[in-house]
Enzyme design. Structure first.
Site, mmCIF file in Angstrom:
data_model
loop_
_atom_site.group_PDB
_atom_site.id
_atom_site.type_symbol
_atom_site.label_atom_id
_atom_site.label_comp_id
_atom_site.label_asym_id
_atom_site.label_seq_id
_atom_site.Cartn_x
_atom_site.Cartn_y
_atom_site.Cartn_z
ATOM 1 C CB SER A 125 6.909 1.145 7.448
ATOM 2 O OG SER A 125 7.315 -0.061 6.838
ATOM 3 C CG HIS B 83 15.244 1.372 -0.787
ATOM 4 N ND1 HIS B 83 14.685 2.505 -0.241
ATOM 5 C CD2 HIS B 83 14.213 0.680 -1.353
ATOM 6 C CE1 HIS B 83 13.380 2.512 -0.475
ATOM 7 N NE2 HIS B 83 13.068 1.410 -1.141
ATOM 8 N N GLY C 62 -21.283 0.335 17.364
ATOM 9 C CA GLY C 62 -20.903 0.917 16.089
ATOM 10 C C GLY C 62 -20.207 -0.143 15.257
ATOM 11 N NE ARG D 172 8.267 0.408 0.605
ATOM 12 C CZ ARG D 172 7.658 0.316 1.797
ATOM 13 N NH1 ARG D 172 6.802 -0.670 2.018
ATOM 14 N NH2 ARG D 172 7.881 1.171 2.757
ATOM 15 C CB CYS E 157 -0.947 0.000 1.199
ATOM 16 S SG CYS E 157 -0.106 -0.094 2.795
ATOM 17 C CD GLN F 267 2.960 -5.926 2.837
ATOM 18 O OE1 GLN F 267 3.781 -5.062 3.166
ATOM 19 N NE2 GLN F 267 1.671 -5.652 2.708
ATOM 20 C CB SER G 2 -15.923 -0.654 15.786
ATOM 21 O OG SER G 2 -16.371 0.503 16.450
#
Length: 421
Positions: free
Chosen positions: A109, A99, A185, A52, A50, A120, A190
């Site tokens: 991150s 890197h 909720g 990179r 999400c 990942q 939640s």
């Protein structure tokens, strides 16, 4: 063999650009195999999360490699390529390896030390098309990431509101096994908090919401019972933890309505976690014996403190990844002298074999055992003579003059001259 990296990340690219080049694991694997079949590329791994999307390529052709990595990344963006180009980054060799090591250790991150990234990186590696170089660098990255988590506390403190709420509940109850959670909720906050609580052993028993349909959808996922907010009194009677996050304009869990229910618990601990803005839970409930009320400000303070702790641990984690990157640099540099070492050893073995063949007639008069001794002793002499030059060449490989050492050895021993004549 050279290493090239082209990528975009949350550091410079906004979400609307990152989502243009984001791919799922299957697509990343297919892209890696397609790129590795190109004439100028031998190895490829595509890492997409999400935060990179990065393309790691390895080949002998340094110039074509960098150009192909860059063009492949921009091709993913399609019409947005012109906007993506200024925020993309390109790294090579040791810088690219460092890197990747920082990524695997969670140092690149948004939240230092976040736990998902190591898995990942491993998944991208396994789905990709690595060869000798990328196999080495990704295995070293996974090792660096594991070291960072084992040797530092960078991943231990809660670094999000849901994680902080779960950690807080565990502090209150010591153990969450069998503890019952009620959600007031059915929104995303939640749900995330409930999942964090469940990962620590708690059980979500009831989901309450203004609309029953929304409550039922989340309750099905969490294997819980669904009801409306009218059922809040009965739900609190048996609860240990209440997580409230509604969009109501005023208090939902009020002292006037629920004080009698809470007091009937006779001091049995009840933790009320209020994630709503404006607040859902009446602060007056905290005055009742056994009732603990925490709001968003309380949890944000916990997260801020834990992030500060993570950043201090990140200093030690940076030392670890730098150490691993130096190991990679030494290994990659040694590849430049390996052909010269192999040629030198081959030439020495060729001379040894030729000399033994020249006196074969005399050796033939020796017993078989003695002939084996002669073969062994001459091989040992060659190995001992070449041991120190081999070590010195590998040591010199990491210096700016490393290639010169290899060239000098080729010149002194005439390595390769026979193939040129």
């Amino acid at each position: 063999m050279r290493l090239a990296l082209a990528g975009v990340s949350h550091h410079r690219a906004p979400l609307e650009l990152r989502e243009r080049v984001a791919v799922d694991l299957a697509t990343a694997g297919a892209l890696a195999h397609d790129l590795s079949s190109a004439e100028a590329v031998h190895e490829t791994v595509v890492l997409s999360t999400c935060n990179r999307t990065e393309l790691y390529l390895a080949s002998e052709d340094e110039q074509q490699l960098a150009e192909l990595a860059d063009s492949a990344l921009l091709a993913l963006a399609g019409p947005a390529a012109a906007s993506l180009a200024p925020v993309a980054y390109r790294l090579a060799d040791e810088s690219a390896a460092l890197h990747l090591f920082r990524v695997a250790a969670g140092l690149d991150s948004m939240v230092p030390g976040e736990g998902e990234i190591l898995g990942q990186v491993r998944d991208a590696f396994e789905a990709g098309a690595p060869g000798p170089l990328l196999d080495r660098v990704f295995r070293m990255a996974l090792h660096a990431g594991r070291r960072a988590r084992v040797e530092t506390a960078i991943g231990e403190s809660p670094a999000s509101i849901p994680a902080a709420a779960a950690a807080l509940a565990q502090q209150v109850f010591e153990r969450l096994d069998g503890r019952r959670v009620v959600l007031v909720g059915a929104g995303r906050m939640s749900e995330l908090t409930a999942r964090n609580l469940r990962s620590r052993g708690a059980t979500v028993t009831v989901v309450l919401n203004r609309t029953l349909e929304r409550a039922e959808a989340l309750a099905t996922e969490l294997d819980a019972r669904a009801s409306t907010l009218d059922d809040i009194g009965a739900a609190l009677a048996d609860a240990d933890v209440v997580v409230s996050s509604t969009s109501a304009p005023g208090l939902v869990v009020t002292a006037d309505d629920l004080a009698a229910t809470v007091r009937a618990r006779r001091g049995r601990p009840l933790l009320l976690v209020d994630l709503a803005v404006p607040r859902d839970v009446d602060p007056a409930l905290a005055a009742i014996d056994g009732c603990f009320v925490y709001d968003l400000d309380d949890l944000e303070a916990i997260v801020s403190a834990s992030l500060a702790g993570r950043r201090s641990e990140a200093v030690e984690a940076e030392r670890i990844v730098t150490e691993e990157a130096e190991r990679f640099r030494a290994w990659q540099a040694s590849l430049a002298v390996v052909p010269a070492i192999a040629s030198l050893r081959a030439r020495a073995e060729e001379i040894r074999a030729a000399e033994l063949a020249r006196i074969e007639a005399r050796l033939g008069r020796l017993p078989a055992g003695d002939r084996d001794v002669v073969d062994t002793v001459t091989a040992q002499i060659v190995n001992k003579l070449l041991h120190l030059p081999t070590v010195r060449m590998k040591e010199a490989a990491v210096t700016p003059d490393g290639v010169l050492y290899a060239d000098v050895v080729r010149h002194l021993f005439g390595l390769g001259e026979e193939s040129e004549t």
